[in-house]
Enzyme design. Structure first.
Site, PDB file in Angstrom:
ATOM      1  N   VAL A   1       3.731  -2.411   3.809  1.00 36.29           N
ATOM      2  CA  VAL A   1       3.911  -3.674   3.058  1.00 36.29           C
ATOM      3  C   VAL A   1       3.462  -4.926   3.908  1.00 36.29           C
ATOM      4  O   VAL A   1       3.878  -4.906   5.007  1.00 36.29           O
ATOM      5  CB  VAL A   1       5.411  -3.876   2.714  1.00 36.29           C
ATOM      6  CG1 VAL A   1       5.607  -4.868   1.767  1.00 36.29           C
ATOM      7  CG2 VAL A   1       5.954  -2.592   1.920  1.00 36.29           C
TER       8      VAL A   1
ATOM      9  N   TYR B   1       1.378   3.340   2.410  1.00 37.55           N
ATOM     10  CA  TYR B   1       2.287   3.421   3.806  1.00 37.55           C
ATOM     11  C   TYR B   1       2.644   2.166   4.202  1.00 37.55           C
ATOM     12  O   TYR B   1       3.308   2.086   5.529  1.00 37.55           O
ATOM     13  CB  TYR B   1       1.617   4.029   4.589  1.00 37.55           C
ATOM     14  CG  TYR B   1       1.156   5.272   4.033  1.00 37.55           C
ATOM     15  CD1 TYR B   1       1.847   6.562   4.054  1.00 37.55           C
ATOM     16  CD2 TYR B   1      -0.166   5.665   3.707  1.00 37.55           C
ATOM     17  CE1 TYR B   1       1.592   7.731   3.558  1.00 37.55           C
ATOM     18  CE2 TYR B   1      -0.613   7.078   3.226  1.00 37.55           C
ATOM     19  CZ  TYR B   1       0.363   8.137   3.138  1.00 37.55           C
ATOM     20  OH  TYR B   1      -0.069   9.130   2.586  1.00 37.55           O
TER      21      TYR B   1
ATOM     22  N   ASP C   1     -13.693   2.518   8.784  1.00 39.25           N
ATOM     23  CA  ASP C   1     -13.319   2.092   7.434  1.00 39.25           C
ATOM     24  C   ASP C   1     -14.003   0.741   7.118  1.00 39.25           C
ATOM     25  O   ASP C   1     -13.172   0.101   6.546  1.00 39.25           O
ATOM     26  CB  ASP C   1     -11.907   1.911   7.238  1.00 39.25           C
ATOM     27  CG  ASP C   1     -11.454   2.425   5.812  1.00 39.25           C
ATOM     28  OD1 ASP C   1     -12.272   2.845   5.162  1.00 39.25           O
ATOM     29  OD2 ASP C   1     -10.400   2.303   5.496  1.00 39.25           O
TER      30      ASP C   1
ATOM     31  N   GLY D   1       0.806  -1.246   0.038  1.00 36.99           N
ATOM     32  CA  GLY D   1      -0.006  -0.122  -0.188  1.00 36.99           C
ATOM     33  C   GLY D   1       0.881   1.293   0.237  1.00 36.99           C
ATOM     34  O   GLY D   1       2.239   1.279  -0.345  1.00 36.99           O
TER      35      GLY D   1
END
Length: 613
Positions: free
Chosen positions: A30, A28, A140, A26
């Site tokens: 791994v 920010y 989220d 991603g």
């Protein structure tokens, strides 16, 4: 461990080892595959996130909370530590990836039964998080953060990095725009019910296979639709009515939104109970039965049944009255008990004649009561169908009448358009005679439904000084009659010809000036309603719908894009009237040109026709 997998790093305590297998990346972080050396299992994943040491200290409380979370439908958080410039945490590994990836692989889409099973597991996980004190908000929830083991159909909520415990309302804006509830954009704060809104969007994606608000091209468009409570277009493609109802329940305003536990008890997710025979005595008269709710957290209901004195309907009614069972299960459980009694009677052999008559009487009584209930339901359904058919026939008749009247109106306007310009041409005035004969005036004939020009008007001598005013009066009469017809047509017929005709008529009746951007919407709507011969009630309705969309001034109305006009909720007639009123300057030029023609200006016939249109 396969030969191609190698250990590249170990945790500080030596328990976990990071392998060289990358599971995902991603912006920010791994994600790698990992091994738990104490448990000798490799179904873990290790995630490296770029953070500072101070940020890691700030996360300390949340990490302790996540370590304590243990639920079958939430990915297990094992451990976390800070490694130089990275925040490393160990979680459970899900073999089939995310739910979104899994749905994309399915062709066709998953059936309703599978969707129900997924929903129950997600809601159980949310109910567990929200049941903490204070509640834990995920913030989220989306199909990308829900993971699946395809072999077992097991669903788990993951990516708990955005989760936070709620003490009062939260104000931090975090999450994915398509799945964020409207209150997350507002300053009043939000609570755990934002997860329920996001679950509704997940359910929509499960049912349609489409990402919510896929029609939007950027986050700004999504934000605008969410804050205006405009629902995604893919909602219209949901086929199952009960599933559609459940999605709408999740997308309601915050104070009306149900909790995760309440949604679990919704009839769409309810599992039909089953009645089983637990035990029976030697005489087969005293039975112990149990109502089992498979796949649900509800406790089983065990009860005694005397075949000589009890009936299924009476026993079930008593349990409902004592709130042991819900009313919606009455008919199903009654039928299940009767089925068990029939099986026992069939296996028991021929009973005494007296007992046989009693059993038959009880069975017949139960069957009769069920038939009566079914007849009432059928009669009610037939009555509703009959009423719906009558309404459809009435609407069809109204549409036919409106279409005929609209066609006649268009024909009358065409007649007027081609005859009036000839009459408006300046003619030489006759020389005065000693005894002038009276000039014949143009004749107009009034039909039962519309006013038409009399054929005599086209063959009459040149118009006198009063001809122009007479023609103007005739045109005004036609416009007045057309406006009356459009009142009913506005509500019943919205064909392309009808809409264009309304726009042409309104353009000639609008106020002859432009409105400034700070003009109030009430003033603007009042002028528009007056120009179109609309009542004060119509004026109030238009103004209310505009103000509901936060349109308070003419400037707000001018800022609308074409696609925004259709979302106001007004009729086609009202929208065209408002748009014509905004174009006041053009209408003013048109009106001045028409006045110049009538006062004797030498405008060509083609230009006169364009002015009238």
């Amino acid at each position: 461990m396969p030969d191609y997998e190698k250990v590249i790093e170990a945790s500080g305590n030596g328990r976990y080892s990071k392998l060289n297998t990358v599971l995902g990346k991603g912006a920010y972080k791994v994600v790698y595959k990992a091994i738990d050396r104490e448990e000798a299992i490799n179904d873990n994943e290790i995630t490296n996130v770029k953070v500072t040491r101070q940020e890691f200290k700030d996360l300390g409380h949340e990490i302790d909370i996540l370590k304590s979370v243990r639920h079958p439908n939430i990915i297990t958080f094992h451990d976390a530590w800070y490694n130089e410039t990275e925040f490393v945490f160990i979680t459970e590994l899900m073999t089939s990836g995310t739910l979104r990836e899994y749905i994309r692989k399915l062709t066709p889409l998953p059936n309703i039964k599978i969707v129900k099973r997924w929903c129950r597991q997600i809601l159980k996980g949310l109910a567990y998080l929200h049941g903490h004190e204070p509640p834990i908000i995920h913030r989220d929830i989306k199909c990308d953060n829900i993971f699946i083991n395809g072999a077992h159909g097991e669903i788990k909520i993951g990516d708990m990095g955005t989760a936070e415990m709620k003490n009062g309302k939260k104000y931090t804006v975090i999450g994915t725009p398509e799945f964020m509830a409207p209150e997350m954009y507002e300053e009043q704060g939000y609570n755990e019910k934002v997860d329920i809104y996001a679950f509704g969007m997940c359910l929509l994606e499960m049912a349609t296979g489409e990402y919510p608000y896929g029609e939007c091209t950027n986050a700004v468009q999504v934000f605008k639709k969410v804050t205006q409570t405009i629902k995604p277009e893919c909602l219209s493609r949901v086929q199952d009515p009960e599933l559609l109802t459940l999605v709408n329940i999740c997308l309601t305003p915050e104070d009306e939104r149900m909790t995760a536990q309440e949604i679990l008890e919704h009839r769409f997710l309810a599992v039909e109970p089953e009645v089983v025979l637990v035990s029976k005595d030697m005489t087969m008269k005293l039975l112990t039965l149990q109502v089992v709710f498979k796949g649900m957290d509800k406790l089983s209901v065990k009860f005694e049944f005397n075949a000589d004195t009890d009936t299924a309907a009476d026993v079930v009614a008593e349990m409902i009255e004592e709130q042991v069972l819900q009313n919606c299960y009455q008919q199903l459980i009654t039928c299940e008990i009767n089925r068990i009694l029939r099986d026992i009677a069939r296996n028991q052999g021929p009973p005494d004649k007296g007992e046989d008559e009693k059993i038959v009487w009880r069975r017949e009584n139960d069957i009769r009561s069920e038939l009566e209930r079914a007849k009432k339901d059928l009669a009610l359904a037939v009555e509703r169908v009959f009423e719906a058919e009558k309404k459809c026939e009435l609407l069809e008749q109204h549409n036919i009448i409106a279409e005929e009247r609209c066609k006649e109106t268009i024909f009358a306007l065409e007649q007027a358009k081609f005859q009036i310009p000839d009459l408006l041409q300046p003619q030489p005035q006759p020389q005065p005679q000693p005894q002038p004969q009276p000039q014949p005036q143009p004749q107009f004939q009034l039909q039962p439904q519309l006013q038409y020009l009399s054929p005599q008007s086209t063959t009459s001598p040149g118009p006198t000084s009063d001809d122009n005013s007479t023609n103007s009066t005739m045109l005004s009469s036609l416009e007045s009659e057309l406006s009356k017809l459009c009142v009913s047509g506005d509500e019943q017929v919205e064909t392309t010809t009808h809409s264009a005709l309304m726009e042409n008529v309104l353009a000639g009746k609008a106020k002859y000036y432009e409105y400034s951007n700070d003009t109030s919407i009430d003033k603007f709507v009042m002028d528009t309603a007056g120009a179109t011969n609309r009542s004060k009630d119509k004026q109030k309705q238009w103004a209310a719908k505009l103000q509901d969309q936060d349109i308070m001034t003419v400037g707000d109305l001018r800022d609308l894009h074409d696609e925004d006009w259709s979302g106001i909720g007004l009729t086609v007639f009202a929208l065209r009237a408002l748009k014509n009123m905004l174009a006041g300057k053009k209408a003013a030029v048109t009106q001045r040109g028409l006045q110049g023609t009538r006062s004797g200006a030498s405008t060509p016939v083609e230009e006169q026709e364009q002015e009238l249109m």
